[in-house]
Scaffold this active site. Structure first.
Site, PDB file in Angstrom:
ATOM      1  N   ALA A   1      47.826  38.571  34.408  1.00  0.00           N
ATOM      2  CA  ALA A   1      48.378  38.705  35.560  1.00  0.00           C
ATOM      3  C   ALA A   1      47.875  37.565  36.799  1.00  0.00           C
ATOM      4  O   ALA A   1      46.926  37.044  36.513  1.00  0.00           O
ATOM      5  CB  ALA A   1      47.934  40.098  36.135  1.00  0.00           C
ATOM      6  N   SER A   2      48.495  37.477  37.684  1.00  0.00           N
ATOM      7  CA  SER A   2      48.230  36.652  38.983  1.00  0.00           C
ATOM      8  C   SER A   2      48.409  37.358  40.285  1.00  0.00           C
ATOM      9  O   SER A   2      48.991  38.212  40.399  1.00  0.00           O
ATOM     10  CB  SER A   2      49.368  35.457  39.097  1.00  0.00           C
ATOM     11  OG  SER A   2      49.241  34.613  37.984  1.00  0.00           O
TER      12      SER A   2
ATOM     13  N   ASP B   1      33.992  44.916  33.088  1.00  0.00           N
ATOM     14  CA  ASP B   1      34.286  43.290  33.429  1.00  0.00           C
ATOM     15  C   ASP B   1      33.478  43.313  34.930  1.00  0.00           C
ATOM     16  O   ASP B   1      34.312  42.684  35.785  1.00  0.00           O
ATOM     17  CB  ASP B   1      35.870  43.074  33.452  1.00  0.00           C
ATOM     18  CG  ASP B   1      35.890  41.557  33.608  1.00  0.00           C
ATOM     19  OD1 ASP B   1      34.855  40.869  33.369  1.00  0.00           O
ATOM     20  OD2 ASP B   1      37.075  40.914  33.895  1.00  0.00           O
TER      21      ASP B   1
END
Length: 688
Positions: free
Chosen positions: A21-22, A135
């Site tokens: 994704a962006s 993460d």
């Protein structure tokens, strides 16, 4: 331009980009409110359906000020790509904060504590909801500036997150390799087959690396050539790390692994905070999951730090400012033990002044009674140890060199490193200058708390020296005491003038401004290099200008370090030598005053003895006079003697006069003894 039903953004407004994704900066079509939209690409749709929707479900479940907020889930008009509409953080990520040259050696203490508080609170909310992030890294911790200018950090990017209880395991691998738990690193990065399952403590490892990075400006585990160039050594460092070590590095190719059990000397955190933080890092950077702390202990220990208050203590003997972290409910005795650990000054030898006034600290009372302190207004700790001064690493040792040829990326990296060292020099220059100010101010306070200058009662000592000749021996002693006090006054007055002159010189020092001027010019060139590195190349004229900028940058760096060494370090070291001499003078003066006090006390004792003898004689004479009067009433007058002799009545009057004089002298001695005791009520501590 792209849009959903309610939001609009331009593809040039890219905030971040990942594998699936962006993220773009967008606006609400109706209100104009800024938001962040996460647009998923085609790769993301190759994942299983449950994985695709997991991030939506996790974010919908969370609601906390330190977790990025999810406003809506929408779709683009044409491709019908999924879009997460989230809270926009205008100040970038923690990674962007750490990449600023100003933070090349880690965050200032106040900002680090904000990061710690926010990360702990956000992670606690995740665990309360049974979620593992998988993460955690500085790039996934966003920074928002609050209405009062304070930093607020928020956990983001829950693409790898999933629900997981404390006793559950998972086998899928996510994360960024520098922050990965070694077991996950082995499979994800080294591609080695293994059947290990992972628990929620993998987040703790990532938090440990992140906190170390925030505290120092660098990663804890660094093989020669960097983590991504030497992956096998990277794995060795993390798995072979001894218990208690919090960092490991390989300094040269094929060289040995070196371990660190403390934070580096360049770290901006105080020793007081480091002593609290290092055990936490050591126990969450533990490769064996069975030995690693659980979240309950991690939250308990970090909360313990965050609940403490800071008492600033400037050790006059060390010439170092200490941050002492204690709980508000702790006693003075616990505070004194904490000071002992940082300064090696035993509690019984600790003497304190605050804003020029003596602080008598009763060990059994609460530390809440200690005055509110700041870095510029600390408690001043006085002892007889030899001044050592602040230990620091010369920033010149961390200055990289430009390569001769034009290499835009390398030149940018070098400029960033040099600028980081320059900011470190500026910070140290401020600390050294502040240290000189605190040395002079603290010594001035100690000197006058031990002297008699400005005290009207000193006249009483001079009056005492002029008492009647009938106790001439005592008067001579008092006269010598008065003379000693006068000489002490003159000596301390001279030293006081020296201190005032030195403080004026410190206030007139312009080295900070000179260093700041160099940094401003270097920062301008650095920003030019930052722009240039994104270009494919430079034209001839631009290349010549770039070369000149490199030359000017090097000259400015050289000038900055020269000012730091010659104007800051040398003056600071000279001030330490002078400070040591002045400390010895003050110690000698305090000891001299103590001897004077003892002399006056001895005179007082002797005078009391004489007074008691006179009182006894007076009683006997009074009794004899009464007897003589009774006999005289019954007998004829005695014959007149050829030479008059004192009658009992005359002796009685004389003794009464002498007794009254002794009472006056005894009263004066008691008053003077009280003065001396007050002057010396802070006994000088022995060497520690």
């Amino acid at each position: 331009m792209q849009s959903t039903a309610n939001y609009l953004w331009h593809t040039d407004d890219l905030l971040g980009q990942g594998a699936t994704a962006s993220v773009y900066k967008a606006r609400n079509k109706k209100s104009g409110e800024l938001v962040a939209v996460k647009v998923f690409n085609t790769t993301s749709y190759l994942r299983p359906r449950e994985v695709q929707v997991r991030e939506f479900e996790v974010l919908r479940k969370l609601n906390h000020q330190n977790i990025i907020k999810l406003f809506a889930v929408e779709e683009t008009g044409g491709s019908r790509q999924k879009v997460l509409v989230m809270e926009y953080c205008s100040s970038g990520s923690l990674l962007s904060v750490l990449e600023s040259p100003e933070n090349a050696f880690g965050l200032p203490e106040d900002e680090f504590l904000v990061v710690l508080r926010c990360v702990v609170a956000g992670m606690n909310h995740l665990r309360e909801n049974g979620i593992v992030h998988r993460d955690i890294k500085p790039g996934n911790i966003m920074r928002l500036v609050g209405e009062e200018g304070q930093s607020i950090y928020k956990l983001t990017d829950f693409g790898a997150a999933r629900e997981l209880d404390d006793d559950e395991k998972f086998v899928s691998v996510y994360g960024t390799e520098e922050y990965l738990h070694p077991d996950m690193y082995e499979r994800a990065v080294l591609r080695k087959p293994q059947q290990k399952a992972f628990g929620v403590t993998v987040d703790l490892w990532s938090i440990g690396v992140t906190l170390y990075h925030a505290a120092t400006g660098s990663l804890p585990f660094i093989p020669f050539g960097g983590p991504r160039r030497n992956k096998e050594i990277m794995y060795r460092i993390t798995t072979e790390k001894p218990a208690g070590a919090i960092a490991g590095a390989q300094r040269r190719e094929n060289g040995p692994l070196e371990w660190s059990y403390t934070l580096p000397i360049t770290c901006q955190l105080s020793l007081g905070l480091q002593s609290q933080l290092v055990p936490i890092l050591a126990n969450i950077l533990e490769v064996e999951q069975a030995k690693c702390w659980g979240f309950d202990q991690f939250f308990a220990e970090t909360s313990d730090i965050l609940q403490r208050v800071v008492i600033h203590v400037f050790s006059l003997s060390q010439a170092v400012l200490h941050h002492v972290y204690i709980h508000a409910h702790n006693t003075i005795a616990i505070f004194q033990e904490a000071v002992h650990k940082q300064t090696s000054v035993a509690p019984r030898h600790q003497e304190y002044l605050f804003e020029g006034h003596l602080c008598v600290l009763e060990p059994s009372i609460s530390a809440q009674h200690i005055a509110h302190t700041t870095a510029s207004s600390p408690l001043t700790l006085f002892s007889t140890a030899i001044p050592k001064g602040l230990a620091f690493r010369d920033p010149a040792l961390d200055v990289p060199k430009f390569v001769p040829k034009v290499d835009l990326q390398a030149d940018y990296n070098t400029a960033k490193g040099v600028l980081g060292a320059g900011y470190q020099a500026l910070r140290l220059a401020r600390v050294l200058l502040d240290g000189q100010e605190l040395m002079l101010r603290g010594l001035h306070w100690v000197m006058w708390s031990s002297s008699v200058a400005g005290m009207p009662e000193i006249q009483e000592l001079k009056v005492a020296a002029e008492l009647r000749s009938r106790l001439r021996t005592l008067a001579e002693v008092l006269s010598r005491c008065s003379q000693n006090i006068t000489e002490t006054q003159e000596s301390l007055s001279s030293l006081s003038q020296e201190l005032v002159k030195s403080r004026d010189q410190v206030h007139e020092d312009r080295s900070i401004q000179q260093i700041q001027c160099c940094l401003d010019k270097m920062n301008f060139i650095y920003k030019q290099f930052k722009k240039s590195r994104m270009r494919p190349g430079l034209g001839y004229n631009e290349e010549q200008i770039h070369k000149l900028d490199k030359m000017n940058f090097s000259h400015l760096a050289k000038r900055l370090l020269q000012v730091f060494q010659e104007e800051c370090v040398q003056k600071y070291q000279a001030s330490l030598v002078t400070h040591g001499k002045r400390m010895r003078v003050v110690h000698e003066t305090r000891n001299h005053l103590r001897l004077v006090g003892c002399s006056v006390a001895a005179c007082n004792t002797e005078a009391q003895g004489v007074q008691e003898s006179l009182s006894k004689i007076l009683e006997e004479l009074s009794h004899q006079l009464l007897q003589d009067r009774a006999k005289g009433a019954q007998a004829s007058p005695p014959p007149i003697a050829p030479y008059p002799s004192p009658t009992p009545k005359d002796l009685l009057l004389h003794m009464q006069e002498l007794c009254e004089g002794m009472k006056l002298l005894a009263s004066d001695l008691l008053d003077n003894n009280r003065i001396i005791e007050r002057l010396n009520r802070v006994p000088a501590a022995p060497d520690v």
